[in-house]
Design a protein around this motif. Structure first.
Motif, PDB file in Angstrom:
ATOM      1  N   ARG A 156       0.870  -1.198   0.000  1.00 14.29           N
ATOM      2  CA  ARG A 156       0.000   0.000   0.000  1.00 14.29           C
ATOM      3  C   ARG A 156       0.889   1.225   0.000  1.00 14.29           C
ATOM      4  N   TRP A 157       0.604   2.148  -0.911  1.00 12.26           N
ATOM      5  CA  TRP A 157       1.457   3.336  -1.087  1.00 12.26           C
ATOM      6  C   TRP A 157       0.608   4.565  -0.811  1.00 12.26           C
ATOM      7  N   ILE A 158       1.126   5.456   0.007  1.00 10.40           N
ATOM      8  CA  ILE A 158       0.461   6.746   0.200  1.00 10.40           C
ATOM      9  C   ILE A 158       1.368   7.846  -0.320  1.00 10.40           C
ATOM     10  N   ALA A 159       0.761   8.716  -1.096  1.00  8.07           N
ATOM     11  CA  ALA A 159       1.509   9.839  -1.666  1.00  8.07           C
ATOM     12  C   ALA A 159       0.797  11.127  -1.295  1.00  8.07           C
ATOM     13  N   VAL A 160       1.463  12.235  -1.620  1.00  4.04           N
ATOM     14  CA  VAL A 160       0.912  13.519  -1.187  1.00  4.04           C
ATOM     15  C   VAL A 160      -0.322  13.873  -2.003  1.00  4.04           C
ATOM     16  N   TYR A 210      -0.027   2.681   6.065  1.00  2.09           N
ATOM     17  CA  TYR A 210       0.444   2.338   4.706  1.00  2.09           C
ATOM     18  C   TYR A 210       1.862   1.799   4.807  1.00  2.09           C
ATOM     19  N   ASP A 211       2.210   0.979   3.825  1.00  4.78           N
ATOM     20  CA  ASP A 211       3.526   0.332   3.890  1.00  4.78           C
ATOM     21  C   ASP A 211       4.637   1.287   3.459  1.00  4.78           C
ATOM     22  N   ILE A 212       4.371   2.040   2.365  1.00  7.27           N
ATOM     23  CA  ILE A 212       5.393   2.986   1.897  1.00  7.27           C
ATOM     24  C   ILE A 212       4.744   4.341   1.662  1.00  7.27           C
TER      25      ILE A 212
END
Lengths: 307, 693
Positions: A156-160, A210-212
């Motif tokens: 799971r990726w979280i970005a801005v 989230y993982d990354i």
């Protein structure tokens, strides 16, 4: 018992009750709530509008750019007013609508603004001393499932924000350049709500939601008081891209622009006032810029869009 | 306060408990309510501050962004958080309202009603809208140290204090409930206490009415002889179920002090009997009461017995004092009468009770009182006993008293009064006078008898020679002179015979005789000569007259004397009334000789029987007639007395006395039918008579 004793006893009791138990009245200001009027706001005075792409909260945006705006107003003699769009899209639209005269945005947004006729005239030198910036991919140090970039697959990726250069686009390009595509992730989420999105990414990873996560460089330093940075590991960093850019909307008075640009570039020469302004704004300096400086971004955007 | 004192004891306990609970409720409830109220105010202020600062912080971005919708949402959301949030609004730097929670219009007065303090400090101000009171909180909206406006929140004090009012209601309810419970409990408690006190009170009331046999304390299940396994039946506590043993004096238990209650109680503190049977204070009081009643009853019985003895002695003393004819009186040291007997009270014409408390000045004439007071004071001063004989005029005569004054001492030997007794010695005085008179008469009688006896012989010779010479001389002057000598010599012999009779020189010649005859002989003898003096003699003789034993000659002499005196009392004429009566019951005969003369003066009535006492001129009487008559009657065992004037009921013949002069006088001669001398003295008398013959 004699009558005198009764009288003294009762008087003492009355005094005791009065002294201890009496609820003394607090003085009050008389107001008439029935006299009411409809509220109308005064129209704001004409001024050059200055907006900072809302990567942080309005307060931080204001705080960082307050001295710079005051400086520009004083030096150029034109009245300035900071405006605070809530989202990147709104920022872009406001520039398009001419509601923002001077825009300070990331390069990825800039290429959108440029499409609307805005033109870059200055760029900043990052606190790192470089006029460019990059994206950092982070995870929790204790996440045993992630050791290499390859391990990010299925995570799971979280970005801005989808429009965030350092916060998403650079990282996405970096993943793609390493053969990892959007579909390889279980989930790609973006930081919710207005402002402060860089910090939210770090916090979400730190919390393990989230993982990354992907943030621009310098963000970790920002959250060092909120997050134990020892628990965070930088998994990878993208290549650097030109930094944040000052652009003027289409149709802005060139004379005013020149005065502004000159004033801004003057800050780079140093001096105590300039140092204070730049420190508040978290810059190292302001240097001239042209639209061509952002072609790498455009090509990046092209790669992304092809994906 | 007087009304409070009259309340029942149980009511007082209830009132006291109620008062204490009320007092505690007030003393504790009022501060609690106050503290709660103050805490609420502090809480309201704290909450308002938090809300206002929160609004300030949250409105910073929208203010910067001029995002009125978000500002409006912020204030509306805040307004909806709680019912006591009256309003919320945000002002810009210039005081313009950016957003507010009022649905229609904005009260402009609010804008200037409150503002942040110097340096952007929170300002809290109590506003009064007329309908309610509102705490207004003003906090600046600051970004980077610069104020962009003001966040204002209003908390309704009236609604916020609803919890306090609920708390007050709860406190009031708890206090009321506590009061109710305490009144119920105190009522039960008061009844428990007053029930036993009422038993005591009833007992006390019964005691007042004299009933000392009630028992307030109940009988106990185990008595001392049971607990101590004692069989000493001679112990006063053994079998006494009315009193606990520690109330009984002289108990024989080895551990007992044996003394009276409460001294012996100290020795009972550790006794198993005391530890088993001793109750609470009211029980102690009740049993002490019972013991007191029994002791009181015993004392009262003893007192009544003593009172009986005292009363009896008092009665005896009073009787003795009252029956004695002596005048007895007791005076204190101030010479005030403390007591007297009935004779004394009668002597001053008062009752005994009237004399007590009086002084001599109150009871006697001034001169007499002064004398008595002086005499009494002398006793008080000297402490010596005095006795005197005093004479007092009383009625028609005088009375003689022998007075003794004795000092009265108290236990310390101090003189505290005078006891005065006065005995009437008038009779003794009379006897003394009569004795002196009798001795005088006896001497005089002897002298007269001797003289008469001596004169009698030459007088007989003179008479004899005179009679002889008359026979020898022819009629003529000489013979007449001799006749004169003879008559005067006979007169002298009569005088001598009287003197001899007075001096008892002549002997009685008693025999049986008829009284009426004796009287009539004398009347017949003098009737004619009396009539010459215009004196009539009327007789009224009792025909039943029995034979009397007496000396007819001497009795005739008596009648003659009485009749002669009666005639002499009526120089202008009058009537002499002679009456005889037989009184069979009294065994006596009585002769009355009454006249209508001038009567006898009261002053001399007592002296007419004295020898030689006469009212007649010299030469007309010797003063021996009544004295001789007195002697003759006494010699016959009878009695002679005189009354003047004649008693109204004497019964002088009606019409006879009318027109006669004077009230007259009555001589009464009573002679016994049998004077007891006949058997004893008949022989010598007869012998004497015989000898005479």
């Amino acid at each position: 018992m004699r009558k005198e004793y009764w009288a003294v006893g009762l008087a003492a009791l009355a005094l005791l009750i009065l002294a201890v138990g009496w609820d003394r009245e607090e003085p009050a200001t008389r107001v008439d709530l029935s006299r009411r009027v409809d509220i109308t706001l005064k129209t704001q005075t004409e001024a050059i509008t200055y907006a900072y792409l809302p990567q942080y909260s309005h307060s931080i945006s204001f705080e960082r750019h307050r001295l710079l705006v005051e400086y520009l107003s004083r030096v150029t003699g034109y009245p300035f007013r900071q405006v605070f769009p809530d989202t990147f899209d709104e920022h872009v639209k406001m520039v398009e609508r001419g509601e923002i005269d001077i825009s300070f945005s990331n390069p990825f947004i800039y290429i959108r603004l440029a499409r609307a006729g805005a033109r870059a005239f200055a760029r900043i030198v990052e606190e790192s001393g470089r006029p460019d910036f990059y994206s950092q991919i982070i995870c929790r140090k204790d996440n045993r499932a992630i050791h290499t970039l390859e391990d990010c697959r299925g995570k799971r990726w979280i970005a801005v924000d989808p429009s965030s250069a350092g916060g998403f686009v650079f990282a996405l390009d970096y993943f793609q350049s390493h053969g990892i595509k959007r579909g390889d992730f279980t989930e790609i989420a973006f930081a919710p709500g207005p402002g402060g999105k860089q910090e939210k990414v770090v916090l979400a990873v730190y919390a393990g939601k989230y993982d990354i996560g992907s943030v621009r460089n310098g963000t970790l330093e920002l959250v060092k008081n909120k997050v134990d940075l020892d628990a965070i590991r930088v998994l990878a960093e993208s290549r650097p891209y030109p930094g944040w850019v000052y652009a003027v909307r289409r149709g802005f008075d060139p004379n005013k622009l020149e005065a502004i640009r000159e004033a801004m570039l003057r800050l780079d020469a140093g001096g105590p006032e300039a140092a204070a302004i730049l420190e508040a704004a978290h810059f190292k300096g302001i240097i001239p810029a042209t639209d061509a400086d952002y072609d790498p971004i455009r090509s990046l955007a092209g790669r992304i869009s092809q994906e | 306060m007087h009304a409070l004192q009259r309340l029942k004891f149980s009511t007082k306990i209830n009132l006291g408990t109620t008062g204490i609970v009320l007092f505690l409720s007030l003393v504790m409830g009022a501060p609690v309510a106050r503290v709660a109220s103050q805490a609420l105010v502090d809480e309201v202020k704290m909450r308002g501050r938090v809300l206002a600062e929160s609004l300030s912080v949250r409105s910073a971005d929208p203010v910067l962004a001029q995002d009125f919708l978000r500002l409006k949402n912020l204030v509306d959301d805040l307004r909806g958080v709680s019912g006591d949030i009256e309003y919320a609004f945000i002002l810009d730097k210039a005081g313009g309202v950016l957003a507010h929670s009022y649905p229609k219009g904005f009260p402009v007065d609010l804008i200037t009603a409150n503002a942040p303090g110097p340096g952007g400090a929170l300002s809290v101000r109590l506003l009064d809208s007329g309908d309610e009171r509102i705490y207004d909180f003003a906090v600046p909206v600051r970004v980077a140290g610069e104020s962009f406006g003001t966040a204002r929140v209003g908390l309704s004090w009236s609604r916020a204090r609803a919890p306090v009012e609920r708390l007050g209601g709860i406190i009031l309810g708890l206090a009321g409930g506590g009061l109710f419970v305490s009144v119920v409990l105190s009522t039960i408690f008061a009844r428990q206490v007053t029930r036993r006190l009422n038993v005591l009170r009833t007992h006390a009331a019964e005691m007042v009415t004299g009933n000392l046999d009630m028992q307030a304390g109940g009988e106990l299940a185990r008595n001392c002889w049971d607990i101590m396994d004692c069989d000493r039946k001679e112990c006063p506590a053994y079998g006494d179920k009315r009193r606990r043993c520690w109330y009984v004096a002289g108990t024989l238990c080895l551990e007992c002090d044996g003394g009276p209650f409460p001294q012996k109680l100290e020795s009972c503190r550790e006794c198993p009997v005391y530890l088993t049977n001793a109750g609470d204070e009211i029980q102690d009081l009740t049993e002490t009461f019972d013991a007191m009643a029994m002791t009181l009853k015993t004392h009262i019985a003893e007192l009544r017995e003593a009172e009986k003895v005292l009363t009896r002695q008092q009665q005896i003393m009073r009787t003795i004092l009252d029956v004695t004819p002596d005048l007895v009186s007791l005076l204190d040291e101030h010479l005030v009468y403390q007591a007297c007997n009935r004779a004394f009270a009668a002597s001053v014409s008062r009752e005994v009770d009237e004399v007590v408390g009086k002084t001599d000045a109150d009871l006697f004439p001034a001169e007499l009182a002064a004398g008595r007071t002086e005499a009494n004071r002398r006793v008080l001063v000297t402490g010596e006993r005095f006795q005197t004989e005093t004479r007092r005029e009383a009625g028609h005569g005088e009375r003689w008293f022998h007075t003794v004054q004795v000092p009265v001492f108290d236990r310390d030997g101090r003189i505290v009064g005078v006891l005065r007794t006065a005995r009437d010695v008038t009779q003794i005085k009379d006897y003394q006078d009569q004795l002196i008179q009798a001795q005088k008469m006896e001497s005089l009688g002897k002298l007269a008898g001797g003289v008469a006896h001596e004169i009698n012989t030459p007088l007989g010779i003179i008479l004899g020679y005179a009679q002889l010479l008359q026979e020898d001389v022819p009629e003529g002057q000489v013979r007449e002179d001799l006749g004169t000598i003879e008559r005067q010599a006979k007169v002298c012999r009569k005088i001598v015979a009287d003197l001899l009779g007075f001096s008892r020189q002549s002997r009685s010649a008693k025999r049986d005789m008829c009284l009426n005859n004796s009287v009539m002989e004398t009347v017949t003898l003098v009737r004619h000569s009396f009539e010459l003096d215009r004196v009539r003699i009327v007789t009224d003789l009792d025909e039943r007259m029995p034979v009397l034993y007496g000396d007819p000659d001497k009795l005739r002499q008596v009648w003659m004397n009485l009749l002669t005196n009666a005639r002499d009392a009526m120089p202008g004429g009058g009537m002499v009334f002679v009456r005889t009566r037989l009184d069979t019951g009294a065994q006596k005969v009585t002769v009355w000789v009454a006249d209508t003369g001038s009567g006898i003066e009261p002053a001399i009535l007592g002296r007419i029987f004295d020898p030689f006492f006469s009212t007649k001129p010299v030469g007309k009487g010797t003063g021996l007639g009544l004295a001789v008559s007195f002697g003759i009657i006494k010699e016959h065992g009878g009695d002679i007395s005189a009354h003047s004037p004649a008693p109204a009921d004497f019964g002088l013949p009606r019409g006879e006395a009318a027109g006669e002069q004077g009230a007259g006088s009555v001589f009464e001669v009573a002679l016994p039918l049998d004077h007891g001398e006949r058997d004893d003295e008949a022989a010598p008398e007869d012998g004497g008579a015989a000898k005479k013959e």
